[in-house]
Design a protein around this motif. Structure first.
Motif, short mmCIF file in Angstrom:
data_model
loop_
_atom_site.label_atom_id
_atom_site.label_comp_id
_atom_site.label_asym_id
_atom_site.label_seq_id
_atom_site.Cartn_x
_atom_site.Cartn_y
_atom_site.Cartn_z
N GLN A 100 2.39 -13.27 -34.15
CA GLN A 100 1.87 -14.42 -34.91
C GLN A 100 0.35 -14.54 -34.81
O GLN A 100 -0.23 -15.44 -35.41
CB GLN A 100 2.51 -15.71 -34.39
N GLY A 101 -0.28 -13.63 -34.05
CA GLY A 101 -1.74 -13.64 -33.97
C GLY A 101 -2.31 -14.38 -32.78
O GLY A 101 -3.54 -14.52 -32.67
N GLU A 102 -1.47 -14.85 -31.83
CA GLU A 102 -1.99 -15.54 -30.65
C GLU A 102 -2.55 -14.50 -29.67
O GLU A 102 -1.88 -13.53 -29.32
CB GLU A 102 -0.88 -16.33 -29.96
N LEU A 103 -3.79 -14.71 -29.23
CA LEU A 103 -4.40 -13.80 -28.28
C LEU A 103 -3.79 -14.02 -26.90
O LEU A 103 -3.83 -15.12 -26.35
CB LEU A 103 -5.92 -14.03 -28.22
N SER B 81 -2.21 -9.19 -28.67
CA SER B 81 -1.85 -10.41 -29.40
C SER B 81 -0.38 -10.41 -29.75
O SER B 81 0.28 -9.36 -29.83
CB SER B 81 -2.68 -10.54 -30.68
N SER B 82 0.15 -11.61 -29.97
CA SER B 82 1.54 -11.76 -30.42
C SER B 82 1.64 -11.40 -31.89
O SER B 82 0.62 -11.33 -32.60
CB SER B 82 1.99 -13.20 -30.21
N HIS C 18 -5.17 -4.23 -29.98
CA HIS C 18 -6.19 -4.03 -31.02
C HIS C 18 -7.58 -4.18 -30.42
O HIS C 18 -7.76 -4.66 -29.29
CB HIS C 18 -6.00 -5.02 -32.18
N ARG D 264 -12.57 -8.06 -32.91
CA ARG D 264 -13.05 -8.18 -34.29
C ARG D 264 -14.06 -9.30 -34.44
O ARG D 264 -14.66 -9.46 -35.49
CB ARG D 264 -11.85 -8.42 -35.22
N SER E 157 -5.63 -0.71 -34.24
CA SER E 157 -4.55 -1.54 -33.70
C SER E 157 -3.32 -0.67 -33.50
O SER E 157 -3.18 0.39 -34.13
CB SER E 157 -4.22 -2.71 -34.64
N LEU F 57 0.87 -6.57 -30.33
CA LEU F 57 -0.13 -5.78 -31.06
C LEU F 57 -1.37 -5.60 -30.18
O LEU F 57 -2.03 -6.58 -29.82
CB LEU F 57 -0.52 -6.47 -32.37
N ASN G 93 -11.35 -1.31 -36.68
CA ASN G 93 -10.06 -1.93 -37.05
C ASN G 93 -8.86 -1.25 -36.39
O ASN G 93 -7.75 -1.28 -36.92
CB ASN G 93 -9.87 -1.93 -38.57
N GLU H 35 -12.57 -14.38 -31.76
CA GLU H 35 -11.30 -14.62 -31.08
C GLU H 35 -11.41 -15.83 -30.15
O GLU H 35 -12.47 -16.10 -29.55
CB GLU H 35 -10.88 -13.40 -30.26
#
Length: 433
Positions: free
Chosen positions: A403-406, A400-401, A360, A363, A328, A358, A326, A366
């Motif tokens: 907002q979680g966009e890879l 990633s952004s 990381h 996981r 990041s 971010l 985990n 993706e």
């Protein structure tokens, strides 16, 4: 022992190279003779020479030995380098081998550019080395025993006295009134080399007086055979290499005779500067890795290195620690981002990202929107299509952004938005793993 034997030392140094010289100086008889003779020759030619003492710290008198070496060098106006090394006492090969590895590591790291390191090994040492190699089941490379020349760090290693018996060194020392140290551990028969020196070789010489000369001749012949094989090995290695120097084609390897294949594998590992491949490793490659299924991920690991089979390739590299679970880290791109298991990420030709992103670890699950594609793609499938080996996929850092966009996978894959952002600025991400 005769004075003519002492003269043999001078003759052995007649072809001294015209380069900066360094003598590995333990303070014992052999290295004392070599230092004295080589320093005298160097002075007559205006040549630079220094002595080098490696302090292993294994004997209670180790400090006294270093002081003795310093006193001799001070008396003779010679520069002395003293290197203190740490010897791994728990080493499976025993203290002799561990001390030798520590000593040679110091030499490789400290030898100057173009400098020549002279070692005082003689014909008796060569006989012991050959017998030890025979007892270990060595092939032609091992039975060549100690060679007069080899590369060493930024310089070269030279053994000018290999053709001379130890009695020639004793005669020289007595003729010149030299002082030296007698290491009491040299009398301990629990060490393999000492057992051969004091128990086995005297018995062999009693029956065969020319045993040492015969052993030296065998080592020389083995060296000549090894050099012939070496040229053919180089050609065979070139035929089985892939575009990646750390990978070989399994199918091409299987087309080679088994004996050649073993030599090619050892040469490949040596070229990658990984620890020597043990006999067990060659056997495991033959039985487990070469015939493995394309997706089997078979592996052989040894001394911090590993060889893995995947698809048609064998991959060799140092073993690397797993990423923290985990992991990041926020990254704005202004400074390189150091990754938790070595390597880093750099943003080149741009000052910073518009907003911190971010970084990381993977996981699972993706997906990424690629340039020119209407749909997002599974990262797992994409890496498989790109031919990234499974163990490398696990070590790829992701970006990633908020907002979680890879956005990026190492520097191998960019999302449509990241690709456009980098192109706009003529920038790039650079990842070293």
């Amino acid at each position: 022992m005769s004075v003519s034997n002492a003269d043999a030392i001078t003759l052995a140094l007649a072809q001294t190279p015209d380069a900066p010289l360094c003598v590995a100086y333990s303070g014992g008889l052999d290295s004392t003779v070599l230092l004295h003779a080589l320093a005298a020759r160097a002075r007559s030619r205006g040549q630079r020479v220094r002595a080098w003492h490696v302090h292993h710290g294994l004997h209670p008198n180790a400090d006294d030995w270093a002081r003795h070496c310093q006193q001799i060098c001070d008396r003779d106006g010679l520069e002395l380098t003293v290197s203190r090394v740490s010897v791994a006492r728990e080493d499976g090969d025993g203290p002799e081998a561990a001390a030798r590895r520590a000593r040679h590591a110091a030499f490789e790291a400290g030898l100057g550019e173009g400098e020549i390191l002279a070692l005082a090994h003689h014909r008796d040492d060569q006989a012991e080395t050959l017998l030890l190699r025979l007892l270990r089941g060595s092939g032609p490379d091992g039975l060549a025993a100690m060679r007069p020349w080899r590369d060493c760090g930024r310089g070269r290693l030279w053994r000018p006295l290999l053709a001379l018996p130890r009695e020639a060194l004793q005669a020289y020392a007595q003729a010149h009134g030299l002082r030296w140290i007698d290491d009491p551990s040299n009398q301990e028969h629990r060490y393999d080399r000492n057992f051969l020196r004091h128990r086995v070789l005297p018995l062999l010489r009693e029956r065969w007086p020319q045993a040492d000369a015969a052993f030296a001749a065998s080592a020389q012949l083995s060296g000549e055979a090894a050099r012939l094989l070496d040229g053919e090995d180089a050609q065979a290695l070139a035929r089985v290499r892939s575009l990646d120097p750390q990978a070989l084609s399994r199918s091409a390897l299987l087309a080679l005779p088994a004996a050649r294949r073993a030599r090619v594998l050892r040469r490949w590992i040596a070229a990658l500067e990984l620890p020597p491949l043990p006999a067990q490793g060659v056997m495991r490659i033959e039985t487990d890795l070469l015939p493995a299924r394309a997706d089997a991920e078979a592996e052989f690991a040894w001394q911090g290195a590993s060889i893995r089979a995947w698809r048609d390739l064998l991959h060799a590299q140092p073993q690397r620690p797993a990423w923290p679970e985990n992991w990041s880290h926020a990254w704005d791109g202004r400074a390189p981002l150091r990754l938790p298991c070595g390597g880093q990420w750099r943003l080149e030709n741009a000052t910073a990202f518009d907003t911190p992103l971010l970084a990381h670890a993977r996981r699972g699950g993706e997906r990424i929107a690629l340039p020119g594609r209407a749909h997002r793609h599974s990262l797992k499938n994409l890496l498989q299509e790109l031919g990234v080996p499974p163990w490398e996929r696990a070590r790829l850092p992701l970006l990633s952004s908020p907002q979680g966009e890879l956005l990026a996978v190492g520097d191998l894959v960019y999302s449509a938005s990241m690709d456009a952002w980098l192109r706009e600025r003529a920038a790039r991400l650079h990842w070293t793993g």
